[in-house]
Write a protein that holds these residues in place. Structure first.
Motif, PDB file in Angstrom:
ATOM      1  N   GLY A   8      -2.919  37.579 -18.589  1.00  0.00           N
ATOM      2  CA  GLY A   8      -2.755  38.667 -19.535  1.00  0.00           C
ATOM      3  C   GLY A   8      -3.490  39.916 -19.086  1.00  0.00           C
ATOM      4  N   ARG A   9      -3.312  40.978 -19.851  1.00  0.00           N
ATOM      5  CA  ARG A   9      -3.947  42.250 -19.487  1.00  0.00           C
ATOM      6  C   ARG A   9      -5.189  42.480 -20.343  1.00  0.00           C
ATOM      7  N   TYR A  14      -3.006  38.318 -25.608  1.00  0.00           N
ATOM      8  CA  TYR A  14      -3.415  37.005 -25.108  1.00  0.00           C
ATOM      9  C   TYR A  14      -4.931  36.900 -24.957  1.00  0.00           C
ATOM     10  N   ARG A  15      -5.536  37.841 -24.262  1.00  0.00           N
ATOM     11  CA  ARG A  15      -6.985  37.766 -24.042  1.00  0.00           C
ATOM     12  C   ARG A  15      -7.755  37.886 -25.354  1.00  0.00           C
ATOM     13  N   ARG A  16      -7.253  38.699 -26.268  1.00  0.00           N
ATOM     14  CA  ARG A  16      -7.925  38.846 -27.552  1.00  0.00           C
ATOM     15  C   ARG A  16      -7.881  37.533 -28.332  1.00  0.00           C
ATOM     16  N   LEU A  17      -6.759  36.854 -28.304  1.00  0.00           N
ATOM     17  CA  LEU A  17      -6.648  35.565 -28.990  1.00  0.00           C
ATOM     18  C   LEU A  17      -7.560  34.526 -28.345  1.00  0.00           C
ATOM     19  N   ARG A  18      -7.559  34.501 -27.023  1.00  0.00           N
ATOM     20  CA  ARG A  18      -8.412  33.552 -26.305  1.00  0.00           C
ATOM     21  C   ARG A  18      -9.884  33.795 -26.636  1.00  0.00           C
ATOM     22  N   ASP A  19     -10.286  35.052 -26.644  1.00  0.00           N
ATOM     23  CA  ASP A  19     -11.679  35.383 -26.924  1.00  0.00           C
ATOM     24  C   ASP A  19     -12.056  35.077 -28.371  1.00  0.00           C
ATOM     25  N   ARG A 206      -5.690  32.484 -36.012  1.00  0.00           N
ATOM     26  CA  ARG A 206      -5.811  31.172 -36.670  1.00  0.00           C
ATOM     27  C   ARG A 206      -4.881  30.166 -36.012  1.00  0.00           C
ATOM     28  N   ASP A 207      -3.646  30.584 -35.735  1.00  0.00           N
ATOM     29  CA  ASP A 207      -2.683  29.673 -35.124  1.00  0.00           C
ATOM     30  C   ASP A 207      -3.043  29.351 -33.677  1.00  0.00           C
ATOM     31  N   PHE A 208      -3.513  30.334 -32.946  1.00  0.00           N
ATOM     32  CA  PHE A 208      -3.918  30.105 -31.560  1.00  0.00           C
ATOM     33  C   PHE A 208      -5.079  29.110 -31.508  1.00  0.00           C
ATOM     34  N   ARG A 209      -6.019  29.263 -32.427  1.00  0.00           N
ATOM     35  CA  ARG A 209      -7.150  28.335 -32.506  1.00  0.00           C
ATOM     36  C   ARG A 209      -6.672  26.923 -32.836  1.00  0.00           C
ATOM     37  N   MET A 210      -5.752  26.817 -33.781  1.00  0.00           N
ATOM     38  CA  MET A 210      -5.231  25.501 -34.147  1.00  0.00           C
ATOM     39  C   MET A 210      -4.555  24.838 -32.955  1.00  0.00           C
ATOM     40  N   ALA A 211      -3.777  25.591 -32.197  1.00  0.00           N
ATOM     41  CA  ALA A 211      -3.120  25.030 -31.020  1.00  0.00           C
ATOM     42  C   ALA A 211      -4.140  24.531 -30.001  1.00  0.00           C
ATOM     43  N   ALA A 212      -5.211  25.285 -29.805  1.00  0.00           N
ATOM     44  CA  ALA A 212      -6.262  24.858 -28.883  1.00  0.00           C
ATOM     45  C   ALA A 212      -6.916  23.562 -29.366  1.00  0.00           C
TER      46      ALA A 212
END
Length: 226
Positions: A8-9, A14-19, A206-212
């Motif tokens: 991601g850039r 993407y990076r914001r969700l990951r962080d 919230r959804d990105f965290r749940m997937a992780a």
């Protein structure tokens, strides 16, 4: 910045969700299952269990990608996702061959029931796609696609890496898979721009965290059988 942090850039979705879920993301991408796999210390029964459930997971992943065709925001996106569905269906054939290389019979793989971890993860992804738009679905899918790319690069950089599971590691560290992972992160960035990612960030995070978290539980099931 490590190679596995370059998807991601900078400033992109993407990076914001990951962080935003850094602790859960680390728990997924450097889970004890992954650490043991990297060191060659993962017991074979745990790896075989994972391989079987991963095959069953792929079937539902293909369905989710098919849903992305329906949810696609453009004809170009629909064509891309249609191609992804076919690629995953082809991958299921290769996965069965790979399972056979590890002593798993195709009939036995096909007859194995899905675990609760497999059911909960795959149906949650479908639920997010059914009730949301293409961005909701892609956020639910990205931790698998991009995360496995990161896992492979983490392992490749690990000083104590062993060759026991070399074929699995190299499959996800390959140029082809890494290109796919980077494309998935870039697509998430683009959808964040076009589909109001900033205004929806709290829900998407919230959804990105749940997937992780669901990915971490998917690894854990392999250790739980020991």
């Amino acid at each position: 910045m490590a190679d596995w942090q370059n998807y991601g850039r900078e400033g992109g979705l993407y990076r914001r969700l990951r962080d935003a879920c850094a602790a859960d993301w680390a728990a997924y991408t450097w889970h004890p299952f992954v650490q043991q796999l990297a060191a060659g210390a993962l017991p074979l029964p745990a790896f075989r269990h994972y391989l079987v459930q991963d095959y069953l997971f792929l079937i539902h992943f293909a369905r989710a990608k098919a849903l992305a065709v329906v949810k696609g925001e453009s004809l170009e996106a629909m064509r891309g996702k249609a191609g992804a569905v076919l690629a995953i269906l082809d991958e299921t054939k290769l996965h069965l061959k790979y399972c056979a290389d590890w002593g798993l019979d195709e009939a036995a793989v096909m007859a194995t029931p899905e675990t609760m971890e497999t059911v909960s993860y795959t149906r949650w992804v479908m639920d997010r796609g059914m009730h949301g738009d293409i961005l909701d679905l892609e956020v639910a899918l990205a931790p698998c696609t991009v995360g496995y790319g990161e896992v492979a690069l983490r392992i490749m950089a690990h000083a104590g890496r062993a060759d026991t599971y070399k074929s699995w590691i190299e499959a996800y560290a390959s140029a082809d898979y890494q290109a796919m992972a980077r494309a998935a992160a870039a697509r998430l960035d683009a959808l964040g721009d076009s589909h109001g990612g900033e205004a929806r960030f709290a829900t998407l995070a919230r959804d990105f965290r749940m997937a992780a978290q669901l990915e971490a539980r998917f690894w854990q099931q392999g250790l739980d059988i020991l």
